[in-house]
Design an enzyme around this catalytic site. Sequence first.
Site, PDB file in Angstrom:
ATOM      1  N   SER A 145      49.749  74.814  52.038  1.00 38.04           N
ATOM      2  CA  SER A 145      49.508  73.399  51.774  1.00 38.04           C
ATOM      3  C   SER A 145      48.762  73.241  50.446  1.00 38.04           C
ATOM      4  O   SER A 145      49.281  73.627  49.403  1.00 38.04           O
ATOM      5  CB  SER A 145      48.735  72.795  52.958  1.00 38.04           C
ATOM      6  N   ASP A 220      58.598  69.395  58.733  1.00 36.86           N
ATOM      7  CA  ASP A 220      57.223  69.245  58.255  1.00 36.86           C
ATOM      8  C   ASP A 220      56.878  67.756  58.240  1.00 36.86           C
ATOM      9  O   ASP A 220      57.561  66.962  57.578  1.00 36.86           O
ATOM     10  CB  ASP A 220      57.093  69.838  56.847  1.00 36.86           C
ATOM     11  N   HIS A 252      54.230  72.013  59.995  1.00 38.72           N
ATOM     12  CA  HIS A 252      53.480  72.303  58.771  1.00 38.72           C
ATOM     13  C   HIS A 252      52.881  73.710  58.820  1.00 38.72           C
ATOM     14  O   HIS A 252      51.940  74.003  58.100  1.00 38.72           O
ATOM     15  CB  HIS A 252      52.371  71.257  58.589  1.00 38.72           C
TER      16      HIS A 252
END
Length: 271
Positions: A145, A220, A252
């Site tokens: 991320s 996601d 995610h």
Amino acid sequence: HNPKYICIRFRIQSFLSLSPLIQGTLHKNIFRSRLNPITPAVMFTGQKKTSVLAASSDGDDPTASTVSISKPTIIICPGNGCTNIKRSNWYGHLQEELERKGIPCVCENFPDPNKARREKWIPFIHSLAERCESGEKNVILVGHSSGAQATLRYAEQYSIKAAVLVSATYSDLGDRNERESGYYPQKISTDGGDKEVNMYNFEAMKGNCPLWYQFHSNNDPFIPLNEAERIRDGLGLKEIDGHYCMLPGRSHFFEPFSELTDLLEALYQNY
């Protein structure tokens, strides 16, 4: 190292619907002769294990053993909001799995965890790399991320052995907090029209880092697939050789996933 065999082994273990017995047989018969055995990078003196980060000059322990400089150290770069990295997502679990296999891994809390600003994270990652006994260039960054964005920008400036991106995005997706982090390209209005600034330098990234791998998922909730594909295309990654890996139904990537551990083990073995 030989990326060809890393990719082949990784794709067979990760994507083919084979039973564990068949996978084990393939690994034993096909790849064992081509992959070097794992050399433990963290040695032991009695019951004391040496940190993979070098001690300060005034705190060196002459009895402590050292990390082999021929093997890289893995540094985990977390997503934002992780005030306790080892208890967040899969970071602590991955460190434990790697160290159990004798693979050195750095998993430390990052400064500015909520905003994850580039101006703070890039110097911090560099400080971690500088303290690695394997050498500051002899590291593999694993970024998730916001950590994936930091990994991209870090590789624009510094040389590393390899990088693994998990849930990376190209743009800030209209999020103000993400925009203020400083990682993403922006459009600004000028007298001559709109101008793009803060663009990614993919050529510098590829020049400083010879091996890139990217994981993303089709569901996601934060980052659409087309965002990940823009990063994929910028780096020139391809799914056919295992460098770009779209794993369906993984959201995610909040939970540990064996494909990442397998890849890192294969990369480590081949150095």
